[in-house]
Design a protein around this motif. Sequence first.
Motif, PDB file in Angstrom:
ATOM      1  N   LEU A 220      -7.579 167.747  35.516  1.00  0.00           N
ATOM      2  CA  LEU A 220      -7.204 166.396  35.919  1.00  0.00           C
ATOM      3  C   LEU A 220      -7.045 165.485  34.704  1.00  0.00           C
ATOM      4  N   LEU A 221      -7.936 165.624  33.721  1.00  0.00           N
ATOM      5  CA  LEU A 221      -7.829 164.806  32.506  1.00  0.00           C
ATOM      6  C   LEU A 221      -6.943 165.470  31.448  1.00  0.00           C
ATOM      7  N   GLU A 222      -6.492 166.696  31.719  1.00  0.00           N
ATOM      8  CA  GLU A 222      -5.628 167.439  30.801  1.00  0.00           C
ATOM      9  C   GLU A 222      -6.276 167.612  29.423  1.00  0.00           C
ATOM     10  N   VAL A 223      -7.510 168.144  29.436  1.00  0.00           N
ATOM     11  CA  VAL A 223      -8.251 168.451  28.209  1.00  0.00           C
ATOM     12  C   VAL A 223      -8.784 169.884  28.308  1.00  0.00           C
ATOM     13  N   GLN A 224      -9.212 170.399  27.153  1.00  0.00           N
ATOM     14  CA  GLN A 224      -9.802 171.716  27.109  1.00  0.00           C
ATOM     15  C   GLN A 224     -11.271 171.668  27.553  1.00  0.00           C
ATOM     16  N   THR A 225     -11.793 172.820  27.923  1.00  0.00           N
ATOM     17  CA  THR A 225     -13.185 172.862  28.380  1.00  0.00           C
ATOM     18  C   THR A 225     -14.166 172.559  27.256  1.00  0.00           C
ATOM     19  N   ASP A 226     -13.741 172.705  26.004  1.00  0.00           N
ATOM     20  CA  ASP A 226     -14.624 172.406  24.890  1.00  0.00           C
ATOM     21  C   ASP A 226     -14.316 171.061  24.243  1.00  0.00           C
ATOM     22  N   ALA A 227     -13.626 170.193  24.972  1.00  0.00           N
ATOM     23  CA  ALA A 227     -13.265 168.877  24.426  1.00  0.00           C
ATOM     24  C   ALA A 227     -14.509 168.034  24.206  1.00  0.00           C
ATOM     25  N   ASP A 228     -14.490 167.246  23.126  1.00  0.00           N
ATOM     26  CA  ASP A 228     -15.629 166.403  22.815  1.00  0.00           C
ATOM     27  C   ASP A 228     -15.473 165.035  23.489  1.00  0.00           C
ATOM     28  N   ASP A 229     -16.408 164.132  23.197  1.00  0.00           N
ATOM     29  CA  ASP A 229     -16.422 162.825  23.857  1.00  0.00           C
ATOM     30  C   ASP A 229     -15.208 161.983  23.480  1.00  0.00           C
ATOM     31  N   ILE A 230     -14.733 162.088  22.258  1.00  0.00           N
ATOM     32  CA  ILE A 230     -13.578 161.285  21.820  1.00  0.00           C
ATOM     33  C   ILE A 230     -12.318 161.742  22.554  1.00  0.00           C
ATOM     34  N   GLU A 231     -12.133 163.014  22.666  1.00  0.00           N
ATOM     35  CA  GLU A 231     -10.960 163.520  23.382  1.00  0.00           C
ATOM     36  C   GLU A 231     -11.021 163.143  24.859  1.00  0.00           C
ATOM     37  N   LEU A 232     -12.214 163.176  25.429  1.00  0.00           N
ATOM     38  CA  LEU A 232     -12.365 162.789  26.834  1.00  0.00           C
ATOM     39  C   LEU A 232     -12.039 161.309  27.053  1.00  0.00           C
TER      40      LEU A 232
ATOM     41  N   LYS B 297     -10.058 159.384  25.178  1.00  0.00           N
ATOM     42  CA  LYS B 297      -8.621 159.164  25.020  1.00  0.00           C
ATOM     43  C   LYS B 297      -7.852 159.636  26.258  1.00  0.00           C
ATOM     44  N   ALA B 298      -8.267 160.762  26.783  1.00  0.00           N
ATOM     45  CA  ALA B 298      -7.592 161.286  27.977  1.00  0.00           C
ATOM     46  C   ALA B 298      -7.829 160.389  29.178  1.00  0.00           C
ATOM     47  N   TYR B 299      -9.029 159.889  29.308  1.00  0.00           N
ATOM     48  CA  TYR B 299      -9.315 159.000  30.444  1.00  0.00           C
ATOM     49  C   TYR B 299      -8.492 157.708  30.367  1.00  0.00           C
ATOM     50  N   ARG B 300      -8.353 157.082  29.217  1.00  0.00           N
ATOM     51  CA  ARG B 300      -7.566 155.854  29.071  1.00  0.00           C
ATOM     52  C   ARG B 300      -6.084 156.107  29.377  1.00  0.00           C
ATOM     53  N   ARG B 301      -5.612 157.230  28.878  1.00  0.00           N
ATOM     54  CA  ARG B 301      -4.200 157.548  29.130  1.00  0.00           C
ATOM     55  C   ARG B 301      -3.936 157.727  30.626  1.00  0.00           C
ATOM     56  N   LYS B 302      -4.820 158.428  31.332  1.00  0.00           N
ATOM     57  CA  LYS B 302      -4.646 158.633  32.771  1.00  0.00           C
ATOM     58  C   LYS B 302      -4.894 157.354  33.571  1.00  0.00           C
ATOM     59  N   ALA B 303      -5.827 156.505  33.098  1.00  0.00           N
ATOM     60  CA  ALA B 303      -6.111 155.252  33.814  1.00  0.00           C
ATOM     61  C   ALA B 303      -4.912 154.313  33.755  1.00  0.00           C
ATOM     62  N   LEU B 304      -4.245 154.225  32.644  1.00  0.00           N
ATOM     63  CA  LEU B 304      -3.040 153.401  32.536  1.00  0.00           C
ATOM     64  C   LEU B 304      -1.922 153.944  33.419  1.00  0.00           C
TER      65      LEU B 304
ATOM     66  N   VAL C 128     -18.522 162.355  35.061  1.00  0.00           N
ATOM     67  CA  VAL C 128     -19.259 163.621  35.053  1.00  0.00           C
ATOM     68  C   VAL C 128     -19.189 164.285  33.674  1.00  0.00           C
ATOM     69  N   LEU C 129     -17.983 164.325  33.100  1.00  0.00           N
ATOM     70  CA  LEU C 129     -17.824 165.026  31.826  1.00  0.00           C
ATOM     71  C   LEU C 129     -18.378 164.242  30.646  1.00  0.00           C
ATOM     72  N   SER C 130     -18.454 162.926  30.748  1.00  0.00           N
ATOM     73  CA  SER C 130     -19.006 162.130  29.655  1.00  0.00           C
ATOM     74  C   SER C 130     -20.519 162.196  29.591  1.00  0.00           C
ATOM     75  N   ASP C 131     -21.171 162.575  30.679  1.00  0.00           N
ATOM     76  CA  ASP C 131     -22.621 162.729  30.696  1.00  0.00           C
ATOM     77  C   ASP C 131     -22.967 164.197  30.388  1.00  0.00           C
ATOM     78  N   PRO C 132     -23.717 164.453  29.334  1.00  0.00           N
ATOM     79  CA  PRO C 132     -23.994 165.859  28.963  1.00  0.00           C
ATOM     80  C   PRO C 132     -24.708 166.641  30.060  1.00  0.00           C
TER      81      PRO C 132
END
Length: 557
Positions: A8-20, A22-29, A56-60
């Motif tokens: 849904l966020l179009e990220v990899q399973t090993d994406a870090d917090d910064i990538e998450l 950026k992906a969330y802002r892009r999808k929110a817009l 969910v993904l931002s919380d470890p």
Amino acid sequence: MRTCYYELLEVQTDADDIELKKAYRRKALQYHPDKNPDNVEESTRIFATIRAAYEVLSDPQERAWYDSHKQQILSDEPIGQGSDNEFEVDSSVTGVTTDELLMFFNSALYTRMDDSPAGVYQIAGKVFAKLAKDEVNHGRRLGVDKFSLYQDDVFETSLNSEGYVQACEKYTESYQNSSDSMLFPPFGSSVTSYEYLKGFYRKWSEFSTLKSFSWKDEYMYSRNYDRRTKREVNKRNEKVRQQARSEYNKTVKRFVVFIKKLDKRMKEGAKKAEELKRANARQRQKELKDAYLADRRDKLANEFELQGWQAVDENNFEEMEKLYANESGDQTNLSDNEEEEIIVYDCFLCNKRFKSEKQLENHCNTKMHKRKVVEIRREMKEQSITLGLDDLSEVDDFDSADEQPYDSEKQANDEDEEESNEDDSSLDSITEELAKIEEQLAQMGAESSEDSESEPEQENRDKILDDLLASLTGESGTDDADWLNKRAKGKSKKAQKQQETQPNGSTQPQVCVTCHERFDSRNKLFKHVQSSGHAALRTQLQRDTKNKKNKKNKHRH
């Protein structure tokens, strides 16, 4: 079916917090309701889903639980239900598990020691590459520094695409040049050096995983829980995770030890290293010894000082050369074949050396030297008798040795001596006969005194004795008369002692040495000698016998 939060966020399973983020802002817009006035309901539903995925993904904690239960969440099955309450976790999240690693503790898998796909180096090398890739992926997911630069995941992919041996050579050289290029060193091939392998096993023996093991959680974590419930859920889940992490670390370390025992490269390398170490130790010991000896020699050379008698005086040396150069031609022009004659005046008996012949001559005339000569002659005579070289010596003074045959070379030299000693031997025989006659006459005189014989008979005996002595001394010479009388008296005493009476008191029978006739008393023997004249006849007979014996001995030698 629900949509995966990563998709849904179009990220990899090993994406870090910064990538998450950026992906969330892009999808929110893109799906915010204000940006989609024509389709407000649809955009509101999608935007709510995007927001829930990001939370969910931002919380470890929630992300770890989501990763471990993603398959059940996407299949719309209730958590805790299903066949035997068991579920599978995605392998991209768990990586190599403890149970999967335990399958490689089978020695039957490592029968071939080569680089083939069924060989020990390729099987174990791929397992170590997979373990390194999992650690790098989880480190990147946790946002650990420098993990984005490591190439362990690329190396694991290259093993299948480029080939095991080529990929190992490439990344092994890269790791040796820069250890920051990879988190763990590659296992290598059959030609990998021993020094490199020591670093490989040392690095893997310190292994500690970065996996969270959130898929081992027993309870679901939710923000809707109160603080007390959240704390209790986290406490129990963390305990289970720690147990799983500890077991995984121990399993990996045991696998490292297991492969090290099977690694033939380590055995051969350790043997060669031990031999090289011993050789270096011997070389080092030799160098230290040589250095010590060299230092000792230098020290002794510096401390050594020549003594006065060891130093060469150049002035004296030049004077000696001039002196010898100015000497007469007789001394300087000696040829190489001529030798200077050296005369030594020594007295070997007295062990003395003299400077001139005159001194030696004066010494030879001294009493001490003459006494020494007499002693030496006596010793030589004794040695000659002991060795059997002189059988005509005085038998009363020395015990002569048995007669032994002389050598042919010595025979000619001894003949002259024997001829000169014949007269002496005859003189000895006369002396022995005279002693015997005097002994018999003494015995007869003793018996005649006991029997009270008349004086005329005594006078006759004395007259006969004088005639015998005169006849004997006349042949031997007047010079030896006194010596013979003394010798006869001495031997008569010995004979008198030997002719003592026997223990039973009886006297020994008297025998005439000429005709061997026996008599009961000495008086009868004396009368027989007086009437027959056998005493003089026996004396002449002994002389002839002695001369014959001497001649026989001379021919024998």
